[in-house]
Motif scaffolding. Structure first.
Motif, PDB file in Angstrom:
ATOM      1  N   LEU A   1      -5.964   8.145  -4.379  1.00  0.00           N
ATOM      2  CA  LEU A   1      -5.444   8.404  -2.932  1.00  0.00           C
ATOM      3  C   LEU A   1      -6.839   8.069  -1.752  1.00  0.00           C
ATOM      4  O   LEU A   1      -6.266   7.525  -1.033  1.00  0.00           O
TER       5      LEU A   1
ATOM      6  N   ALA B   1       0.576   1.174  -9.880  1.00  0.00           N
ATOM      7  CA  ALA B   1       0.075   1.658  -8.517  1.00  0.00           C
ATOM      8  C   ALA B   1      -1.320   0.779  -8.607  1.00  0.00           C
ATOM      9  O   ALA B   1      -1.608   0.323  -7.274  1.00  0.00           O
TER      10      ALA B   1
ATOM     11  N   ASN C   1       1.318   6.775  -7.015  1.00  0.00           N
ATOM     12  CA  ASN C   1       0.334   7.495  -7.306  1.00  0.00           C
ATOM     13  C   ASN C   1       0.822   8.946  -7.019  1.00  0.00           C
ATOM     14  O   ASN C   1       0.696   9.718  -7.860  1.00  0.00           O
TER      15      ASN C   1
ATOM     16  N   ALA D   1       1.978   1.732  -3.597  1.00  0.00           N
ATOM     17  CA  ALA D   1       0.890   1.899  -4.301  1.00  0.00           C
ATOM     18  C   ALA D   1       0.717   3.564  -4.189  1.00  0.00           C
ATOM     19  O   ALA D   1       0.362   4.536  -5.220  1.00  0.00           O
ATOM     20  N   GLU D   2       0.918   4.163  -2.947  1.00  0.00           N
ATOM     21  CA  GLU D   2       0.509   5.391  -2.621  1.00  0.00           C
ATOM     22  C   GLU D   2       1.570   6.585  -3.276  1.00  0.00           C
ATOM     23  O   GLU D   2       1.370   7.415  -3.859  1.00  0.00           O
TER      24      GLU D   2
ATOM     25  N   ILE E   1      -6.854   4.546  -1.508  1.00  0.00           N
ATOM     26  CA  ILE E   1      -5.634   4.068  -0.652  1.00  0.00           C
ATOM     27  C   ILE E   1      -5.979   4.364   0.851  1.00  0.00           C
ATOM     28  O   ILE E   1      -5.496   3.398   1.599  1.00  0.00           O
ATOM     29  N   GLN E   2      -6.333   5.392   0.900  1.00  0.00           N
ATOM     30  CA  GLN E   2      -6.985   5.942   2.471  1.00  0.00           C
ATOM     31  C   GLN E   2      -7.850   4.877   2.974  1.00  0.00           C
ATOM     32  O   GLN E   2      -7.764   4.322   4.028  1.00  0.00           O
TER      33      GLN E   2
ATOM     34  N   LEU F   1      -1.962  -2.024  -5.158  1.00  0.00           N
ATOM     35  CA  LEU F   1      -3.362  -2.043  -4.599  1.00  0.00           C
ATOM     36  C   LEU F   1      -4.259  -3.293  -4.511  1.00  0.00           C
ATOM     37  O   LEU F   1      -4.422  -3.869  -3.590  1.00  0.00           O
TER      38      LEU F   1
ATOM     39  N   GLU G   1      -8.336   1.654   1.899  1.00  0.00           N
ATOM     40  CA  GLU G   1      -7.716   0.432   2.024  1.00  0.00           C
ATOM     41  C   GLU G   1      -6.789   0.346   3.254  1.00  0.00           C
ATOM     42  O   GLU G   1      -6.742  -0.737   3.952  1.00  0.00           O
ATOM     43  N   ARG G   2      -6.077   1.432   3.452  1.00  0.00           N
ATOM     44  CA  ARG G   2      -5.277   1.141   4.748  1.00  0.00           C
ATOM     45  C   ARG G   2      -6.080   1.264   6.010  1.00  0.00           C
ATOM     46  O   ARG G   2      -5.768   0.685   7.042  1.00  0.00           O
TER      47      ARG G   2
ATOM     48  N   LEU H   1       0.828  -1.153  -0.009  1.00  0.00           N
ATOM     49  CA  LEU H   1       0.022   0.034  -0.044  1.00  0.00           C
ATOM     50  C   LEU H   1       0.909   1.404  -0.046  1.00  0.00           C
ATOM     51  O   LEU H   1       0.518   2.099  -0.591  1.00  0.00           O
TER      52      LEU H   1
END
Length: 533
Positions: free
Chosen positions: A452, A426, A417, A413-414, A455-456, A430, A458-459, A410
């Motif tokens: 993003l 990316a 991006n 990926a971030e 990603i947020q 993910l 997913e984290r 992750l």
């Protein structure tokens, strides 16, 4: 093998029990002039440097940096004042102990690094030891600068009782030191394949943490005086180090998400997924280690259960319904992480043995009503899986995950991006995490901001309750906004009781940093306080 740290624990206690404040001289250690003479004594000293990482208030369990200070994906189920609801002062004992413990670890590293060249030992092993000590010192500084901002940067042992005053060093300079030390450490430490356990500092661990350090350097609090080129450099570094881990071929995701945490509970090592852990150990309430080197994951942040022999949990934390709603769970895709992270049952009160009552409605479906969801509890560290028969009521030997491979993916990926937008690479990083969770792949995202946000989330779902959420929100610059939105979400869903909303009501811009402990300021005239405290 259990854990490196405990092989010589009893001897270590005698040598390395100092409480080395920033402003005091260590007085209860053997003299550095006579102590560091051979590889055995160096090993004792290195164990002492490792020791503080498992402190009760660092990565020890329910009242540490990864729990009570990270109450952003969980809430404090009490009306009492607490750090968990941003209702505390600069004199709070936890704020002071964290500062003290981190600087104690730093002082131990300083002493070791100052004296190791005088020891008679294999040169290759000496270099490995230097690498581990340098990384740990830098890691302690990383936790300090994340939590307190500018802090005194001290890289030499305390030589005199008069050596008491240290001004705060600019956070950028502290980050520069951390990064340089970790880069050097990466070249010195052993590969993870040299060990069968995950508590040791290895190349993979250093590389993954370097990616994390680089993301924080590029984050909200640290970019105000940086040029676009500097920020881009930090993201480039983050991607470089994350891809070092990914491309090494040494790491992969465990196909079973739940098994990752069962392994942590049962002292089973899967270094492909779990790259760096904080080790805890107990041999039972009556054992030699019964009250030593223990943690308490699953106690304060677990499923309430009253019987010690089955794994007691006081369960002081509950989850925010917003987290439950963030998991992708519909007719087509059911995120396999949701009902592990957020237990889909409670134990029936006073049942012996404990009986499970599942959170399902009359149609056999999981409750979606937020008023029901707040009574679901954190299930990530389930004490019922502990193997120790002679259990301790409030403590256990569950290891604390500091770096997992999914986190590395992750981060990669971030960073990709941020540098190049939502490229196929990316997306690939993910989707490796999402594929393990058996949810839909993300495809054809063209907006950098939209990617993003994914990603947020997913984290949020992948790493919940592991101690990363608060620091993630801080580096994205949305801590106050996100906690305030929690209140809006709760109130919109009829959750108006004070315990649900206190954190979001109390939080303010000052909470991006902890206060400098009052005691430290009273002892050191050069220290200044953080804004708002």
């Amino acid at each position: 093998m259990k854990k490196y740290i405990y092989s010589i624990y009893i001897l270590l206690v005698g040598f390395m029990t100092s409480c080395v404040k920033l402003d005091t001289e260590p007085t209860d250690m053997a003299s550095s002039l006579t102590y560091f003479s051979n590889d055995t004594e160096i090993e004792y000293a290195l164990n002492g440097v490792y020791d503080k990482i498992g402190s009760n208030y660092i990565f020890g369990g329910g009242d540490c940096l990864s729990t009570i200070f990270d109450a952003t994906d969980q809430f404090w189920g009490s009306t009492s004042p607490s750090i968990a609801v941003y209702d505390y002062t600069a004199s709070d004992v936890r704020v002071s102990i964290i500062w003290r413990d981190l600087y104690t670890g730093i002082e131990r590293a300083n002493i070791l690094l100052k004296n190791i060249n005088d020891a008679e030992m294999d040169e290759d092993q000496k270099m490995v030891t230097i690498g581990e000590a340098k990384f740990l010192r830098a890691f302690y500084y990383f936790m300090l600068v994340q939590n307190y901002g500018a802090v005194p940067l001290k890289t030499e042992p305390t030589e005199s009782a008069n050596d008491v005053s240290f001004a705060r060093t600019n956070a950028s300079e502290v980050y520069d030191f951390i990064y340089a030390e970790m880069v050097e450490a990466e070249s010195l430490v052993n590969p993870i394949t040299d060990y069968s356990y995950a508590e040791r500092v290895t190349k993979s661990a250093v590389q993954g943490i370097l990616a994390r350090v680089s993301l924080y350097r590029a984050g909200f609090l640290n970019r105000k005086d940086k040029s676009e080129d500097q920020i881009r450099e930090y993201y480039t570094n983050a991607l470089f180090w994350a891809e070092k881990v990914i491309n090494s071929g040494l790491h992969d995701l465990n196909p079973d998400y739940a098994q990752v945490f069962i392994n942590l509970i049962q002292d089973k090592y899967d270094t492909k997924e779990s790259i760096f852990e904080i080790g805890h150990f107990t041999d039972g309430a009556a054992g030699v280690f019964g009250s030593s080197e223990i943690g308490d994951l699953g106690n304060h942040n677990g499923i309430p259960q009253q019987l010690t022999q089955y794994g007691y949990s006081g369960a002081r934390y509950r989850l925010h319904p917003k987290l439950f709603k963030t998991f992708e769970y519909n007719e087509e895709y059911q995120d396999t992480r949701r009902d592990w992270c957020i237990a889909d049952y409670l134990f029936v009160r006073n049942s012996n043995p404990p009986e499970k009552e599942y959170w399902i409605d009359e149609q056999g479906e999981a409750y979606e009503d937020p008023n029901k969801l707040v009574y679901r509890r954190i299930g990530k560290f389930r004490r019922e899986y502990e193997l120790e028969e002679d259990k301790i009521k409030n403590y256990n030997s569950t290891n604390n995950p500091v770096l997992r491979f999914s986190d590395v993916l992750l981060m990669a990926a971030e960073a990709e991006n941020e540098l190049n937008g939502p490229t196929p690479k990316a997306h690939q990083y993910l989707n490796r995490v999402r594929n393990r969770a058996q949810i839909s792949e993300i495809e054809n995202i063209t907006s950098k901001d939209e990617f993003l946000e994914i990603i947020q989330d997913e984290r949020y779902t992948e790493l919940c309750f592991e101690g990363f959420r608060r620091m993630d929100l801080i580096r994205w610059g949305i801590l106050v906004e996100e906690m305030s939105e929690m209140v809006d979400f709760n109130r919109a869903n009829g959750l108006t009781h004070i315990t649900f909303n206190r954190a979001g009501v109390n939080i303010s811009e000052r909470d991006y940093y902890l206060p400098i402990p009052v005691r430290e300021i009273s002892l050191d005239p050069l220290l200044t306080q953080n804004p708002g405290w």
